[in-house]
Write an enzyme that holds these catalytic residues in place. Sequence first.
Site, short mmCIF file in Angstrom:
data_model
loop_
_atom_site.label_atom_id
_atom_site.label_comp_id
_atom_site.label_asym_id
_atom_site.label_seq_id
_atom_site.Cartn_x
_atom_site.Cartn_y
_atom_site.Cartn_z
CD GLU A 1 13.66 0.57 9.06
OE1 GLU A 1 14.08 1.47 9.80
OE2 GLU A 1 14.32 -0.45 8.79
CB CYS B 1 13.10 8.67 8.47
SG CYS B 1 14.12 7.67 7.40
CD GLU C 1 10.22 12.42 11.94
OE1 GLU C 1 9.11 11.89 12.17
OE2 GLU C 1 11.13 11.85 11.32
CE LYS D 1 -1.77 2.88 2.83
NZ LYS D 1 -1.70 4.13 2.05
P1 NAP Z 1 2.37 8.09 8.23
O1 NAP Z 1 1.26 9.04 8.36
O2 NAP Z 1 2.72 7.23 9.37
O3 NAP Z 1 2.05 7.22 6.92
C1 NAP Z 1 2.85 6.15 6.49
C2 NAP Z 1 1.96 5.13 5.81
O4 NAP Z 1 1.06 4.57 6.77
C3 NAP Z 1 1.08 5.71 4.71
O5 NAP Z 1 0.96 4.77 3.68
C4 NAP Z 1 -0.22 5.92 5.44
O6 NAP Z 1 -1.35 5.99 4.62
C5 NAP Z 1 -0.27 4.69 6.30
N1 NAP Z 1 -1.20 4.79 7.43
C6 NAP Z 1 -1.69 5.90 8.05
N2 NAP Z 1 -2.54 5.55 9.03
C7 NAP Z 1 -2.59 4.20 9.07
C8 NAP Z 1 -3.28 3.25 9.86
N3 NAP Z 1 -4.09 3.61 10.85
N4 NAP Z 1 -3.09 1.93 9.60
C9 NAP Z 1 -2.26 1.53 8.62
N5 NAP Z 1 -1.59 2.39 7.82
C10 NAP Z 1 -1.74 3.71 8.04
O7 NAP Z 1 3.72 8.79 7.87
P2 NAP Z 1 3.91 9.97 6.85
O8 NAP Z 1 3.49 11.22 7.54
O9 NAP Z 1 3.28 9.61 5.57
O10 NAP Z 1 5.50 9.89 6.66
C11 NAP Z 1 6.39 10.58 7.46
C12 NAP Z 1 6.90 9.73 8.62
O11 NAP Z 1 7.54 8.55 8.15
C13 NAP Z 1 7.94 10.44 9.43
O12 NAP Z 1 7.68 10.26 10.80
C14 NAP Z 1 9.25 9.76 9.06
O13 NAP Z 1 10.25 9.83 9.99
C15 NAP Z 1 8.80 8.39 8.80
N6 NAP Z 1 9.75 7.72 7.88
C16 NAP Z 1 10.60 6.78 8.40
C17 NAP Z 1 11.52 6.15 7.59
C18 NAP Z 1 12.47 5.11 8.14
O14 NAP Z 1 13.05 4.37 7.37
N7 NAP Z 1 12.65 5.00 9.44
C19 NAP Z 1 11.57 6.45 6.24
C20 NAP Z 1 10.68 7.42 5.73
C21 NAP Z 1 9.78 8.04 6.58
P3 NAP Z 1 -1.75 7.35 3.85
O15 NAP Z 1 -1.48 6.98 2.47
O16 NAP Z 1 -3.19 7.58 4.08
O17 NAP Z 1 -0.90 8.43 4.36
#
Ligand code: NAP
Length: 499
Positions: free
Chosen positions: A271, A305, A402, A196
Amino acid sequence: MATATQAIAIDENISQFVAKPRPMLINGKWVSAASGKTFPTYNPATGEVLAQVAEGDKEDIDRAVAAARAAFDKGPWRDMTPSQRGRLMWKLADLLEKHAEKFAQLESLDQGKPITLARIADIPTSIDQLRYYAGWATKVEGNTIPISAHGGKFLAYTLREPVGVVGQIIPWNFPMIMATLKLGPALATGCTVVLKPAEQTPLTALMLGELIQEVGFPDGVVNIVPGYGETAGAALAAHPKVDKIAFTGSTEVGKLIVRAATGNLKKVSLELGGKSPNIVLQDAEIDSAIPGAANAIFFNQGQVCCAGSRLYIQDKEFDKVVDGVSQLASKIRIGPGLEPTSQMGPLVSEEQLQRVCGYLESGYSEGAKATVGGSREGDKGYFVKPTVLVNTNEKMKVVREEIFGPVVTAMPFKDLDELIAKANDTEYGLAAAVWTRDIKKAHRIAGELRAGTVWINCYGVLDSAMPFGGYKQSGWGREMGHEMLNLYTEVKSVCTPIS
Ligand code: NAP
Ligand code: MG
C-alpha cells in the site's frame, strides 16, 4: 498557534509507560535488543524525546522470525479452531476499547495528531478493524469444483490455508490503524506475524503488544520489533523464512521491498503513496464540496496516503471554491495534539517538516502562489500552516510528487476529457473523488479514473469491509473487505477419484 488552552492531564499509566526504555515483544517475552541499543521517539509538538525504545536489528528479526515460524509450524495456534482464534481477536478488541483513552493519548503524544482525532477516528477504527477481522476467522472457505478431465468422476475442492509467517512493515501516519489493519487479517486467517512499526511512532503498537499478551495469544504468534527501516525492516523483507511481506509506506521503499523479497520469492503486498485528484464540477453542491475539499487535504495534517492533494475545479467555480477552502484553512486552530481545542497538530518529525517546507519553496520557485498559509507555524515543534497553492500546473513538482503535508494545489479545467486526462496523468492511482449533481457524469468519471477508490460527493470514507489499495505505483493488492483473503491465504486444490 492556540497556546492559550490547557493540555489534558496525561494518564498516569502513560507517564510510567514512557519513563522506561520500551522492550520488544519476541516469542511472548518482553526483551531488550540483542545489541542492547535503544533509539529515541519524539513528541512532535515540542521536538523533545518522549521515550527510548529497544532498537531491533537483524539479530532481533532472526529471533522474532524463528518464534513466528515455530508458532506457525507447530504448537497451540495451529491447533486452535477458527472460532477460538476469532474469540481471542474479539477479546483484544474489547480490551482495546476498555483502554481507548490511554491509547488515544499515547497516539497523540507520539504522532502529534489532535487528541480529538485520535479519540473519534484512530482508536475506534482500530477496534472496529479487530472486530471485523475477528468475524472473518470462521468464514475462510474453499469451493467444490466440478471436474471434466478424465471423464469427470472426481471430487475436487479447494482449501484456503494461511500463507504462513508474515512480516508487516508500517508507517507513522496512523500507527494504530496500520497495526490493526495488518494484524487483523493475518490472525483471522491463522498466520503468525513479525510487525515492525515506524521508527517515529512505535509506542502504541508496543502498548497493543501488552494487550495481546493479556488476552493470551500463544507465544510467537505476534512479535513486535521496533527499529529502523534500513536495518530491521530490510532484514525482515529479505528474510528467507518469511512467507509474505505486507508493507505500507512510500513507493520508493516499496520498490526496495520488492527487490529484497526476490531471494525466496515471498509474497508481497504493497500500500504505497498517492497524489489523488479531487474534482469539483460546476454543477456540484459547492457548499458541500468546499468543506469536503478542505477536509480531504487537511485531515491528519495532510499526512494521508489518499489525501485529496490535487484539487481540480471547473473554471466557472474556481475562484469561489479556492476562496472557500482558503477561508476554512485560515480558521483551523493549530496547536499541540494534547490540547483539546487543537484541530491541526504538528507534522510527525523534523524530517517531514523539512520535506514539506522544501516542497513549498520548490512551488514558489516554479511560480506557485499561496492563497493561505504557505509556511511553517512558529519555531517550536513541527507545525505547518494549512496551505492552498494556485498558479500551479502538471509540470510542477508540487503537482507531480506526494507532499504528505497540509498543502493542496488548486487547478482549473474546462471540459471533462481534458480533466480526465489530467487527473490520470500521474504515476499514482490510490484514490480520487468527484463532486457533481449529475449522476451520469459522476459514474462516467468514476469509471475513467485509474484509481483504487473513487468517492462521489464525499471524500475519505473508508471502512473495514471496503477494499482499499492502489492502481499503478500506488501498490499491489487490496486490503480490507473480503479481498484480504487473496493476500493472506494460499489456495490448495485437492482432487480424488470417486468411482
Ligand atoms: P517509508 O519511509 O516508506 O516508511 C514506511 C516503513 O518502511 C517504516 O516502517 C520504515 O522504517 C520502513 N522502511 C524504510 N526503509 C526500509 C527498507 N529499506 N526496508 C524495509 N523497510 C523500510 O514511508 P513513510 O515516509 O514512513 O510514510 C509515508 C508514506 O507512506 C507516504 O508515501 C504515504 O503515501 C505512504 N502511505 C501509504 C498508505 C496506503 O495505505 N497506501 C498508508 C499510509 C502511508 P522507519 O521506521 O525507519 O521509517
Ligand atoms: Mg520513514
